[in-house]
Enzyme design. Sequence first.
Site, short mmCIF file in Angstrom:
data_model
loop_
_atom_site.label_atom_id
_atom_site.label_comp_id
_atom_site.label_asym_id
_atom_site.label_seq_id
_atom_site.Cartn_x
_atom_site.Cartn_y
_atom_site.Cartn_z
N ARG A 35 0.73 -1.20 0.14
CA ARG A 35 0.05 -0.10 0.04
C ARG A 35 0.84 1.06 -0.06
O ARG A 35 1.78 1.41 0.90
CB ARG A 35 -1.03 0.10 1.09
CG ARG A 35 -1.80 1.42 1.26
CD ARG A 35 -2.58 1.31 2.64
NE ARG A 35 -3.33 2.63 2.50
CZ ARG A 35 -3.27 3.48 3.47
NH1 ARG A 35 -2.84 3.08 4.70
NH2 ARG A 35 -4.07 4.62 3.76
N ASN A 49 -7.31 1.56 9.66
CA ASN A 49 -5.85 2.29 10.30
C ASN A 49 -6.19 2.20 11.71
O ASN A 49 -6.95 3.00 12.22
CB ASN A 49 -5.33 3.59 9.78
CG ASN A 49 -5.10 3.64 8.43
OD1 ASN A 49 -5.42 2.68 7.76
ND2 ASN A 49 -4.77 4.68 8.03
N GLU A 62 -3.21 -0.01 8.07
CA GLU A 62 -2.12 0.18 8.86
C GLU A 62 -2.45 -0.26 10.14
O GLU A 62 -3.33 -0.10 10.81
CB GLU A 62 -2.16 1.88 8.84
CG GLU A 62 -1.61 2.55 7.85
CD GLU A 62 -1.68 3.97 8.00
OE1 GLU A 62 -1.18 4.60 9.25
OE2 GLU A 62 -1.79 4.83 6.92
N GLU A 92 -7.27 8.65 6.29
CA GLU A 92 -7.57 9.30 7.57
C GLU A 92 -8.05 10.79 7.33
O GLU A 92 -7.41 11.62 7.79
CB GLU A 92 -6.39 9.33 8.52
CG GLU A 92 -5.87 7.77 8.51
CD GLU A 92 -4.65 7.67 9.73
OE1 GLU A 92 -4.46 8.88 10.03
OE2 GLU A 92 -4.54 6.58 10.02
N HIS A 101 -2.90 11.02 0.76
CA HIS A 101 -2.16 10.73 2.26
C HIS A 101 -1.54 12.16 2.40
O HIS A 101 -0.51 12.08 2.95
CB HIS A 101 -1.18 9.51 2.20
CG HIS A 101 -1.00 9.05 3.47
ND1 HIS A 101 -1.02 7.71 3.77
CD2 HIS A 101 -0.59 9.49 4.64
CE1 HIS A 101 -0.89 7.38 4.88
NE2 HIS A 101 -0.51 8.61 5.52
N TYR A 112 -4.13 1.48 15.85
CA TYR A 112 -2.95 1.84 16.47
C TYR A 112 -3.11 1.43 17.99
O TYR A 112 -2.28 0.95 18.71
CB TYR A 112 -2.38 2.97 16.16
CG TYR A 112 -1.53 3.05 14.77
CD1 TYR A 112 -2.43 3.67 13.86
CD2 TYR A 112 -0.24 2.83 14.61
CE1 TYR A 112 -1.79 3.77 12.68
CE2 TYR A 112 0.05 2.75 13.22
CZ TYR A 112 -0.43 3.32 12.49
OH TYR A 112 0.06 3.39 11.15
O1 LIG Z 1 2.01 7.55 13.21
C1 LIG Z 1 2.17 6.45 12.51
C2 LIG Z 1 1.40 6.57 11.21
C3 LIG Z 1 1.76 7.63 10.11
O2 LIG Z 1 3.12 7.65 9.72
C4 LIG Z 1 0.68 7.48 8.79
O3 LIG Z 1 0.98 8.46 7.79
C5 LIG Z 1 -0.77 7.95 9.36
O4 LIG Z 1 -1.63 7.09 8.24
C6 LIG Z 1 -1.29 7.32 10.67
N1 LIG Z 1 -2.06 7.25 11.39
C7 LIG Z 1 -2.00 7.12 12.48
C8 LIG Z 1 -2.92 7.02 13.52
C9 LIG Z 1 -3.43 8.64 13.76
C10 LIG Z 1 -2.38 9.42 13.98
C11 LIG Z 1 -1.84 10.26 12.69
C12 LIG Z 1 -0.53 11.04 12.90
C13 LIG Z 1 -0.38 11.00 14.20
C14 LIG Z 1 -0.76 10.73 15.26
C15 LIG Z 1 -1.81 9.91 15.06
C16 LIG Z 1 -0.75 6.69 12.71
N2 LIG Z 1 -0.08 6.82 11.67
#
Ligand SMILES: OC[C@@H]1[C@@H](O)[C@H](O)[C@@H](O)c2[nH]c(CCc3ccccc3)c[n+]21
Length: 459
Positions: A77, A291, A366, A165, A120, A293
Amino acid sequence: MATRGFPEGFAWGAATASYQIEGSVTADGRGASIWDTFAHTPGKVLNGENGDVAVDHYARYAEDVALMGSLGLNAYRFSLSWPRIQPGGRGVNGAGLDFYKRLVDELLEQGITPYATLYHWDLPQELQDAGGWPERDTAYRFAEYAQVAHEALSDRVKHWMTVNEPWCAAFLGYGSGDHAPGLRSSAQAVRAAHHLLLAHGLAAPLLKANDCLVGAAPNLYAVTPVSDSEADLDAARRIDGLQNRFFLDALLRGSYPEDVVADLEPFGFADVVQPGDLDLIGGKVDFLGINYYSRHTVSADPDAAGMVATSPFASASPWPGAESVAFVNAGRPVTDMGWEVDPGGLHEILTRVAKEYPSVPLYITENGAAYVDTVADGGVDDQERLDYIEAHLAACHDAIADGVPLKGYFAWSFLDNFEWGWGYGKRFGLVYVDYETQVRIPKSSAHWYGRVARHNGLS
Ligand SMILES: OC[C@@H]1[C@@H](O)[C@H](O)[C@@H](O)c2[nH]c(CCc3ccccc3)c[n+]21
């Protein structure tokens, strides 16, 4: 042989994004994006770092794809850089499209299925100068851009995601200002949120042509109140509403949740949505990317800044709807981002989406973790990241057993890269990058994940 097997044809991939990895920001006619402008603005990115070079993927794409293939991934992706394809947000830059044609050809050569994200976060700066996502016309510019990219690539790219997002692009870009373009206006943020969804709705039908499948990739969180007090329950309702239900309902049902619309009323949300918009937005996806986390554990706190760490400069101004909400740690282990490790939250989100929005094929577009990595004897032993991914894949396996139509998983990220406000200080990659030499070193997690992909399951 995997003892915990995944369905036949499961997509085992990794994810990246254009501004975070490509570099070569002026090569072959690429125009500026809002992240070029933001990163070059003092005080916005740790140590004044930016994506001018990043991990030089624009030049090293063939080496990187070969590494994906040798590890055993069967999907990848990535995102297209809008200002590389349409400098200034209009027209067609053939040289920019040619890069993505070369990249896709390398992927197909390695037996890797491409999954392309159109947006993005790297909006052409000229479109921001014309109002950006708070301006309705930007949604129409996006549809044109999608058409240009699809015409050039849809003979080889069959899986498309419109927006990565929209919550981040809207509420961090225009609400808290922690992301590009760095504005801090709740009214602008809610306008941006709707227009990003409108952009999806305008582009989605175009992207289905030529036997393609279209999706989107919202970031979703499990959300839990610290207590069952009325105030804490309402705090959880508000965060779950703004973070999850606002986007899920719009994308999958063509409606906005009434409670969230009410919460956003003070910011003029009612004036943004025009008749017919939600019919355009809803029910267009062939699949939904998620996505995931971590979990948000929230409490009502009148003094709270309403921020969760999204940049080292997390501003005190909360995003709309998060006023007087505190984000707390529930005592779980945390990653280098300070995010709690909670694979149970992934199972919770997957089963909830499958139940409340049935019969939509799902991908984890993600999931991953930042930890401090150390090179020793030419390798990187990143057991914590490996454990994080294994635990979240186990949650995926359980969700599939519970009937969730999960079709694939993309680890964030293939390579260490530019982590937005944190610059290069946070490493999410399966593959380590020495930023001085650009040398790539597959971490233990990369070798392990490749075996999982080749065996289509966990041991
Ligand atoms: O922070 C890790 C990744 C980013 O590198 C990706 O570009 C992005 O799609 C992504 N989203 C999230 C969860 C939301 C978030 C984004 C950025 C910073 C903190 C939280 C974590 N991440």
